[in-house]
Design a protein around this motif. Structure first.
Motif, PDB file in Angstrom:
ATOM      1  N   ILE A  58       0.841  -1.213   0.000  1.00  0.00           N
ATOM      2  CA  ILE A  58       0.000   0.000   0.000  1.00  0.00           C
ATOM      3  C   ILE A  58       0.866   1.248   0.000  1.00  0.00           C
ATOM      4  O   ILE A  58       0.622   2.189  -0.762  1.00  0.00           O
ATOM      5  CB  ILE A  58      -0.951  -0.013   1.230  1.00  0.00           C
ATOM      6  CG1 ILE A  58      -2.031  -1.095   1.057  1.00  0.00           C
ATOM      7  CG2 ILE A  58      -1.604   1.362   1.433  1.00  0.00           C
ATOM      8  CD1 ILE A  58      -2.755  -1.448   2.347  1.00  0.00           C
ATOM      9  N   GLN A  59       1.891   1.244   0.830  1.00  0.00           N
ATOM     10  CA  GLN A  59       2.765   2.412   0.924  1.00  0.00           C
ATOM     11  C   GLN A  59       3.495   2.667  -0.385  1.00  0.00           C
ATOM     12  O   GLN A  59       3.660   3.821  -0.806  1.00  0.00           O
ATOM     13  CB  GLN A  59       3.772   2.228   2.072  1.00  0.00           C
ATOM     14  CG  GLN A  59       4.566   3.474   2.419  1.00  0.00           C
ATOM     15  CD  GLN A  59       3.690   4.642   2.800  1.00  0.00           C
ATOM     16  OE1 GLN A  59       2.907   4.562   3.733  1.00  0.00           O
ATOM     17  NE2 GLN A  59       3.811   5.754   2.078  1.00  0.00           N
ATOM     18  N   LEU A  65       1.651   7.269  -6.399  1.00  0.00           N
ATOM     19  CA  LEU A  65       0.640   8.326  -6.580  1.00  0.00           C
ATOM     20  C   LEU A  65       1.206   9.706  -6.289  1.00  0.00           C
ATOM     21  O   LEU A  65       0.973  10.661  -7.030  1.00  0.00           O
ATOM     22  CB  LEU A  65      -0.556   8.066  -5.655  1.00  0.00           C
ATOM     23  CG  LEU A  65      -1.679   7.173  -6.160  1.00  0.00           C
ATOM     24  CD1 LEU A  65      -2.715   6.985  -5.065  1.00  0.00           C
ATOM     25  CD2 LEU A  65      -2.339   7.753  -7.398  1.00  0.00           C
ATOM     26  N   GLU A  66       1.941   9.807  -5.188  1.00  0.00           N
ATOM     27  CA  GLU A  66       2.537  11.091  -4.793  1.00  0.00           C
ATOM     28  C   GLU A  66       3.527  11.570  -5.851  1.00  0.00           C
ATOM     29  O   GLU A  66       3.585  12.764  -6.175  1.00  0.00           O
ATOM     30  CB  GLU A  66       3.244  10.960  -3.437  1.00  0.00           C
ATOM     31  CG  GLU A  66       2.332  10.714  -2.245  1.00  0.00           C
ATOM     32  CD  GLU A  66       1.619  11.972  -1.773  1.00  0.00           C
ATOM     33  OE1 GLU A  66       1.804  13.045  -2.381  1.00  0.00           O
ATOM     34  OE2 GLU A  66       0.853  11.879  -0.796  1.00  0.00           O
ATOM     35  N   LEU A  67       4.302  10.627  -6.379  1.00  0.00           N
ATOM     36  CA  LEU A  67       5.296  10.977  -7.401  1.00  0.00           C
ATOM     37  C   LEU A  67       4.601  11.467  -8.680  1.00  0.00           C
ATOM     38  O   LEU A  67       5.034  12.447  -9.302  1.00  0.00           O
ATOM     39  CB  LEU A  67       6.187   9.775  -7.688  1.00  0.00           C
ATOM     40  CG  LEU A  67       7.355  10.006  -8.655  1.00  0.00           C
ATOM     41  CD1 LEU A  67       8.262  11.125  -8.161  1.00  0.00           C
ATOM     42  CD2 LEU A  67       8.151   8.723  -8.844  1.00  0.00           C
ATOM     43  N   ILE A  68       3.508  10.778  -9.065  1.00  0.00           N
ATOM     44  CA  ILE A  68       2.748  11.205 -10.253  1.00  0.00           C
ATOM     45  C   ILE A  68       2.220  12.619 -10.055  1.00  0.00           C
ATOM     46  O   ILE A  68       2.290  13.467 -10.956  1.00  0.00           O
ATOM     47  CB  ILE A  68       1.584  10.217 -10.525  1.00  0.00           C
ATOM     48  CG1 ILE A  68       2.141   8.856 -10.978  1.00  0.00           C
ATOM     49  CG2 ILE A  68       0.620  10.781 -11.566  1.00  0.00           C
ATOM     50  CD1 ILE A  68       1.106   7.746 -11.016  1.00  0.00           C
ATOM     51  N   LYS A  69       1.710  12.884  -8.856  1.00  0.00           N
ATOM     52  CA  LYS A  69       1.166  14.215  -8.542  1.00  0.00           C
ATOM     53  C   LYS A  69       2.245  15.299  -8.694  1.00  0.00           C
ATOM     54  O   LYS A  69       2.012  16.366  -9.292  1.00  0.00           O
ATOM     55  CB  LYS A  69       0.616  14.204  -7.120  1.00  0.00           C
ATOM     56  CG  LYS A  69      -0.089  15.480  -6.715  1.00  0.00           C
ATOM     57  CD  LYS A  69      -0.597  15.365  -5.274  1.00  0.00           C
ATOM     58  CE  LYS A  69      -1.234  16.665  -4.809  1.00  0.00           C
ATOM     59  NZ  LYS A  69      -1.683  16.582  -3.412  1.00  0.00           N
ATOM     60  N   LYS A  70       3.448  15.022  -8.171  1.00  0.00           N
ATOM     61  CA  LYS A  70       4.550  15.994  -8.257  1.00  0.00           C
ATOM     62  C   LYS A  70       4.979  16.207  -9.710  1.00  0.00           C
ATOM     63  O   LYS A  70       5.247  17.334 -10.141  1.00  0.00           O
ATOM     64  CB  LYS A  70       5.736  15.513  -7.426  1.00  0.00           C
ATOM     65  CG  LYS A  70       5.543  15.682  -5.926  1.00  0.00           C
ATOM     66  CD  LYS A  70       6.753  15.197  -5.155  1.00  0.00           C
ATOM     67  CE  LYS A  70       6.532  15.326  -3.659  1.00  0.00           C
ATOM     68  NZ  LYS A  70       7.663  14.795  -2.886  1.00  0.00           N
ATOM     69  N   ARG A  71       5.036  15.096 -10.465  1.00  0.00           N
ATOM     70  CA  ARG A  71       5.473  15.197 -11.872  1.00  0.00           C
ATOM     71  C   ARG A  71       4.440  15.964 -12.695  1.00  0.00           C
ATOM     72  O   ARG A  71       4.797  16.715 -13.607  1.00  0.00           O
ATOM     73  CB  ARG A  71       5.685  13.795 -12.448  1.00  0.00           C
ATOM     74  CG  ARG A  71       6.821  13.021 -11.741  1.00  0.00           C
ATOM     75  CD  ARG A  71       7.997  12.802 -12.659  1.00  0.00           C
ATOM     76  NE  ARG A  71       9.111  12.183 -11.951  1.00  0.00           N
ATOM     77  CZ  ARG A  71       9.612  10.984 -12.244  1.00  0.00           C
ATOM     78  NH1 ARG A  71       9.105  10.279 -13.244  1.00  0.00           N
ATOM     79  NH2 ARG A  71      10.640  10.518 -11.575  1.00  0.00           N
ATOM     80  N   ARG A  72       3.172  15.754 -12.419  1.00  0.00           N
ATOM     81  CA  ARG A  72       2.112  16.503 -13.121  1.00  0.00           C
ATOM     82  C   ARG A  72       2.289  17.999 -12.883  1.00  0.00           C
ATOM     83  O   ARG A  72       2.188  18.813 -13.804  1.00  0.00           O
ATOM     84  CB  ARG A  72       0.736  16.058 -12.617  1.00  0.00           C
ATOM     85  CG  ARG A  72       0.229  14.763 -13.235  1.00  0.00           C
ATOM     86  CD  ARG A  72      -1.189  14.471 -12.743  1.00  0.00           C
ATOM     87  NE  ARG A  72      -1.760  13.272 -13.320  1.00  0.00           N
ATOM     88  CZ  ARG A  72      -2.318  13.178 -14.516  1.00  0.00           C
ATOM     89  NH1 ARG A  72      -2.349  14.244 -15.305  1.00  0.00           N
ATOM     90  NH2 ARG A  72      -2.838  12.042 -14.940  1.00  0.00           N
ATOM     91  N   GLU A  82      -8.351   9.612 -15.243  1.00  0.00           N
ATOM     92  CA  GLU A  82      -9.176   8.407 -15.176  1.00  0.00           C
ATOM     93  C   GLU A  82      -8.385   7.171 -15.606  1.00  0.00           C
ATOM     94  O   GLU A  82      -8.637   6.060 -15.141  1.00  0.00           O
ATOM     95  CB  GLU A  82     -10.416   8.539 -16.083  1.00  0.00           C
ATOM     96  CG  GLU A  82     -11.394   9.608 -15.659  1.00  0.00           C
ATOM     97  CD  GLU A  82     -11.023  10.992 -16.169  1.00  0.00           C
ATOM     98  OE1 GLU A  82      -9.948  11.106 -16.817  1.00  0.00           O
ATOM     99  OE2 GLU A  82     -11.767  11.945 -15.902  1.00  0.00           O
ATOM    100  N   GLU A  83      -7.428   7.368 -16.502  1.00  0.00           N
ATOM    101  CA  GLU A  83      -6.661   6.240 -17.024  1.00  0.00           C
ATOM    102  C   GLU A  83      -5.396   5.961 -16.219  1.00  0.00           C
ATOM    103  O   GLU A  83      -4.818   4.885 -16.330  1.00  0.00           O
ATOM    104  CB  GLU A  83      -6.283   6.506 -18.485  1.00  0.00           C
ATOM    105  CG  GLU A  83      -7.490   6.609 -19.409  1.00  0.00           C
ATOM    106  CD  GLU A  83      -7.091   7.036 -20.813  1.00  0.00           C
ATOM    107  OE1 GLU A  83      -6.024   6.582 -21.277  1.00  0.00           O
ATOM    108  OE2 GLU A  83      -7.827   7.822 -21.433  1.00  0.00           O
ATOM    109  N   ILE A  88      -4.942   3.073 -10.015  1.00  0.00           N
ATOM    110  CA  ILE A  88      -4.030   2.900  -8.858  1.00  0.00           C
ATOM    111  C   ILE A  88      -4.822   3.030  -7.561  1.00  0.00           C
ATOM    112  O   ILE A  88      -4.666   2.222  -6.630  1.00  0.00           O
ATOM    113  CB  ILE A  88      -2.881   3.938  -8.908  1.00  0.00           C
ATOM    114  CG1 ILE A  88      -2.045   3.763 -10.177  1.00  0.00           C
ATOM    115  CG2 ILE A  88      -1.984   3.800  -7.677  1.00  0.00           C
ATOM    116  CD1 ILE A  88      -0.986   4.836 -10.385  1.00  0.00           C
ATOM    117  N   ILE A  89      -5.691   4.055  -7.478  1.00  0.00           N
ATOM    118  CA  ILE A  89      -6.512   4.259  -6.276  1.00  0.00           C
ATOM    119  C   ILE A  89      -7.413   3.048  -6.039  1.00  0.00           C
ATOM    120  O   ILE A  89      -7.561   2.570  -4.912  1.00  0.00           O
ATOM    121  CB  ILE A  89      -7.341   5.553  -6.409  1.00  0.00           C
ATOM    122  CG1 ILE A  89      -6.414   6.773  -6.353  1.00  0.00           C
ATOM    123  CG2 ILE A  89      -8.408   5.640  -5.313  1.00  0.00           C
ATOM    124  CD1 ILE A  89      -7.059   8.078  -6.758  1.00  0.00           C
ATOM    125  N   SER A  90      -7.997   2.536  -7.133  1.00  0.00           N
ATOM    126  CA  SER A  90      -8.868   1.362  -7.026  1.00  0.00           C
ATOM    127  C   SER A  90      -8.087   0.155  -6.516  1.00  0.00           C
ATOM    128  O   SER A  90      -8.583  -0.608  -5.674  1.00  0.00           O
ATOM    129  CB  SER A  90      -9.465   1.055  -8.402  1.00  0.00           C
ATOM    130  OG  SER A  90     -10.226  -0.110  -8.350  1.00  0.00           O
TER     131      SER A  90
END
Length: 595
Positions: A58-59, A65-72, A82-83, A88-90
């Motif tokens: 989970i971690q 997810l956190e890394l994707i957020k920063k890169r965005r 959505e894609e 990942i959240i699901s």
């Protein structure tokens, strides 16, 4: 197992391809994610799985997810969530669900899932997780409250929150915290409705399609909750907490008045009611024109305090108990401790406190800890006779309390009263012998200061005969010190010789004698060896420091270094357990000059 893991990894391929296609991750990073995810998936499909493996997986996913957020944010790309993120959240929710199904009783795991949902998932998903958690843990009021707050604050659904509180009360019909939060929720709902109506009226909009119940707007639902709560929990303190919650909202004056009326009518048998009602007088409005000067403000404060005292007086008339008087004394003491530059107010507060202390003492309801405050004030004002009288009376009233006897005897010693010796004897017969050490220490101190040598020696010998080891050992230490201070080294050595075979013996008894020998003009090494040898007979199996000190002594100017080998051999033979390892470490440091 391999097929299932392979299927799970293949399910990730679309999102990973998107990550690479839009430039959020490189091809190398995608391969690294697949490799790490495969390893973590295999751990979840072993015959014996650990909770830590689920948490690690989970971690890892949350970190992605956190890394994707920063890169965005970095490349300013906000499409295809959505894609990318949603799968990942699901998946994280799915792993959490598997974990909570296996370890249902782990509340922290459930709370972690809730926290994740609040940050990353939808509000509906949060509600589902909370519902599942409550189905497993309905016995925990805090979880019901958390779920209801989530519905109210996150989903803006007072109806769902109300439904959860009502369900919580079926499981916890006497929970104060649930009732308090339910009461607060109804008031918050009422405040929200009033604000909505006010905003619509300001905008001059037609209220026809909106329904605002007059009863809800006036807080009637909260009143229903209050009546239900106080019908089941009949405690003044609980009623006061509800009143304090109601006081936060500016539209609840009628409700507050009703609660106050209920408090004054049905809870006068509880000191908490009187204490609360009295302290409310401090908040009463004062005369504005008088508050311009310091004297005017002091006068206003004094009037408020007088009104508080009138309420307390009424309380102690109908409720002459220790808790009621304790509230009264505590209030007066707190006011007396407040700093003020107006002498009249300071004197008035002290006078009021002294009067209440005297009356509570006369009624035999003054708590033990307040006698110290009383004696301090009496001594500070120079009322020696009053202080002596209170000290004697307190000792008689709490005749089994070591603390009370110590305080009383210290006061009488400070005042130089002659009957202290007799009182020490009386105190030691009444208190528990196992707790009598502070009294023996005081008695020795008083005897040394006020009695001749023969009488003091008699006190020491009496203490040495005590069946309580702590008292006997303390007396040995003090007797040795007293002998040295009054008769010098010869008398101290004589005392040491007479007591060294009478157990129990403290280590300090020997170390103090060693210090006395070293303080002499010509210290004798043979005497030091005798003291060390006698100490090692008592503590040689556990005290590695004592062996090291003996070695250091032999290595010193008075000693014979050739004896160190024999002492070291004996230490290794006598010491037990961990003390052997400590001795070896410290001896090595000693040899290398680091100790």
């Amino acid at each position: 197992m391999a097929e299932v893991v392979q299927q799970r990894i293949e399910e990730r391929i679309p999102e990973l391809e998107q990550l690479e296609r839009v430039g959020l991750f490189t091809k190398k990073e995608v391969k690294s994610i697949i490799k790490r995810a495969t390893a973590l998936e295999y751990k979840l499909h072993r015959l014996i799985v650990n909770k830590e493996d689920f948490i690690a997986y989970i971690q890892y996913e949350i970190n992605v997810l956190e890394l994707i957020k920063k890169r965005r944010t970095h490349i300013h790309y906000n499409f295809k969530k959505e894609e990318i993120e949603f799968p990942i959240i699901s998946r994280i929710n799915s792993i959490f669900k598997r974990a909570t199904n296996k370890w249902k009783n782990d509340v922290q795991l459930w709370l972690s899932h809730v926290a994740f949902c609040k940050k990353w998932a939808t509000k509906a998903q949060t509600s589902k997780v909370l519902s599942s958690m409550l189905a497993i843990h309905p016995d925990k009021p805090a979880l019901w409250i958390m779920a209801a707050k989530s519905e109210l604050e996150d989903r803006d659904s007072s109806e769902s929150a109300r439904h959860l509180f009502l369900r919580a009360l079926r499981f916890h019909p006497n929970s104060k915290k649930v009732y308090q939060e339910y009461f607060r929720m109804e008031l918050l709902h009422c405040e929200k409705q009033r604000k909505q109506k006010e905003d619509l009226e300001k905008a001059k909009m037609d209220l026809g399609e909106y329904e605002f119940s007059a009863e809800i707007l006036n807080g009637k639902l909260a009143e229903v909750v209050y009546k239900d709560a106080t019908g089941k929990i009949k405690e003044a303190e609980f009623v006061i907490t509800l009143l304090n919650i109601a006081a936060i909202f500016d539209f609840t004056k009628e409700l507050q008045d009703a609660i106050l009326q209920d408090l004054q009518s049905n809870y006068t048998g509880d000191c908490v009611t009187w204490d609360f009602m009295a302290k409310r007088e401090l908040e009463a409005p004062g005369a504005g024109e008088e508050l311009q000067s310091a004297k005017g403000r002091a006068s206003d404060i004094n009037r408020r305090e007088e009104r508080c005292c009138q309420v307390y007086e009424e309380g102690v008339k109908g409720l002459n108990t220790e808790p009621m008087w304790t509230c009264y004394v505590s209030f007066c003491l707190e006011r007396q401790k407040r700093k003020t530059n107006v002498q009249e107010l300071k004197e008035k507060r002290q006078e009021r406190l002294m009067d209440v202390l005297q009356r509570a003492h006369s009624c035999q309801v003054l708590k033990e800890n307040y006698y110290k405050n009383w004696l301090q004030i009496l001594l500070s004002t120079g009322d020696d006779d009053g202080a002596a009288g209170v000290a004697m009376a307190a000792a008689q009233r709490f005749s089994q309390s070591v603390q009370m006897w110590s305080l009383s005897l210290q006061t009488l010693m400070q005042l130089g009263r002659e009957n202290v010796g007799h009182l020490f004897q009386e105190a030691l017969t009444k208190v528990n012998p196992k707790e009598s050490l502070p009294l023996w220490q005081l008695r020795v101190q008083w005897s040394v200061d006020h009695q001749d040598a023969e009488q003091t020696q008699a006190v020491f010998k009496l203490g040495l005969m005590s069946a309580v080891p702590a008292v006997a050992m303390e007396m040995k230490d003090r007797f040795l010190d007293w002998s040295y201070s009054t008769g010098g080294y010869k008398k101290a050595r004589k005392t040491f010789t007479s007591l060294q075979e009478i157990r129990p013996l403290p280590k300090t008894f020997f170390t103090r004698m060693i210090e006395m020998e070293k303080e002499q003009e010509m210290p004798k090494m043979n005497n030091l060896r005798d003291y060390y040898e006698r100490a090692l007979q008592e503590f040689g199996t556990s005290d590695d420091d004592l062996w090291l000190q003996y070695l250091q002594e032999e290595l010193g100017p008075l000693g014979q270094p050739q004896n160190c080998g024999k002492i070291h051999w004996r230490a290794m033979k006598f010491l037990e357990g961990e003390s052997v390892e400590r001795f070896i470490s410290k001896y090595t440091l000693l040899q290398t000059g680091h100790l």
